[in-house]
Design an enzyme around this catalytic site. Structure first.
Site, short mmCIF file in Angstrom:
data_model
loop_
_atom_site.label_atom_id
_atom_site.label_comp_id
_atom_site.label_asym_id
_atom_site.label_seq_id
_atom_site.Cartn_x
_atom_site.Cartn_y
_atom_site.Cartn_z
N ALA A 178 -1.19 19.64 -15.17
CA ALA A 178 -1.23 18.41 -14.37
C ALA A 178 -0.21 18.43 -13.23
O ALA A 178 -0.44 17.86 -12.17
CB ALA A 178 -0.99 17.21 -15.28
N ILE B 38 -0.28 14.71 -22.84
CA ILE B 38 -0.13 14.05 -24.15
C ILE B 38 1.34 13.96 -24.49
O ILE B 38 2.06 14.96 -24.47
CB ILE B 38 -0.91 14.85 -25.23
CG1 ILE B 38 -2.40 14.91 -24.86
CG2 ILE B 38 -0.75 14.19 -26.60
CD1 ILE B 38 -3.25 15.81 -25.75
N HIS C 271 8.75 16.58 -21.53
CA HIS C 271 8.63 16.34 -20.08
C HIS C 271 7.51 15.35 -19.77
O HIS C 271 7.16 15.18 -18.62
CB HIS C 271 8.32 17.65 -19.34
CG HIS C 271 9.28 18.75 -19.64
ND1 HIS C 271 10.64 18.57 -19.55
CD2 HIS C 271 9.09 20.02 -20.00
CE1 HIS C 271 11.24 19.71 -19.86
NE2 HIS C 271 10.31 20.60 -20.15
N ARG D 87 -10.98 9.02 -25.05
CA ARG D 87 -11.25 8.77 -23.62
C ARG D 87 -11.98 9.93 -22.94
O ARG D 87 -12.15 9.93 -21.73
CB ARG D 87 -9.91 8.51 -22.90
CG ARG D 87 -9.31 7.17 -23.30
CD ARG D 87 -7.82 7.09 -23.06
NE ARG D 87 -7.29 5.78 -23.43
CZ ARG D 87 -7.06 5.38 -24.68
NH1 ARG D 87 -7.30 6.18 -25.71
NH2 ARG D 87 -6.58 4.17 -24.92
#
Ligand code: INI
Length: 171
Positions: A69, A95, A101, A140
């Protein structure tokens, strides 16, 4: 009420709104992480399915893979700068349990994607899950809470059509 106001023609406000029918030839880039691929692959499927079902030609969709990401904003910026795409959809999954982090990665990806979109004028749909657990991510990614990849893709499509409506109205 003054006489002048009473005689004014009746007008109604003009509403500008996007739609979900893809303009012919509209091109989309899906930026998807390899990190958490077991979730992100479902988001990609959802996004692709939603676009195609709304009239986007599969050949007008490019899937761009990034490591994680963190890398999404830079790649979105490069794609936006290339000028090839009407919209971009960012797809990933961060997650909380997986990393100390989490906050950094989650904050930077959301801030970065928003910055790219505002600076370039290219709509970037945000389909990056930020969840506390794998279970929430699964929910989701095509199960009980829907598919956030599909939602982000449809928002991007709507922004493309809204952008065109704004341009037409300005002529
Ligand atoms: N990247 C993700 O997309 N999701 C995560 O949950 C994640 N975790 O847990 O660390 C993650 N880390 C990798 C990061 O995005 C970068 O790819 C890496 O730090 C290299 O720059």
């Amino acid at each position: 009420m003054s006489e002048k106001a009473a005689q004014a023609p009746v007008t109604s406000p003009r509403t500008l709104e996007g739609g979900l029918v893809a303009p012919k030839g509209a091109r989309f880039a899906l930026v998807a992480t390899r990190f958490n691929d077991f979730i992100v692959a479902r988001l990609v499927e959802g996004a692709l399915d939603a676009l195609v079902r709304h009239g986007v030609a599969p050949g007008d969709v490019t899937i761009v893979k990034v490591p994680g990401a963190w890398e999404i904003p830079l790649v979105c910026a490069r794609l936006a700068k290339a000028g090839t795409y009407d919209a971009i959809v960012a797809l990933g999954c961060v997650i909380r349990g997986s990393t100390p982090h989490f906050e950094h990665v989650a904050n930077e990806v959301s801030k970065g994607v928003a910055q790219v979109s505002l600076a370039s004028g290219v709509p970037v749909g945000f389909g990056v899950l930020t969840t506390d657990s794998i279970e929430q991510a699964v929910e989701r990614a095509g199960t009980k809470m829907g598919n956030k990849g599909a939602d982000a893709a449809l928002a991007a499509l709507e922004m493309v059509t809204l952008g065109r409506a704004i341009e037409r109205a300005a002529r």
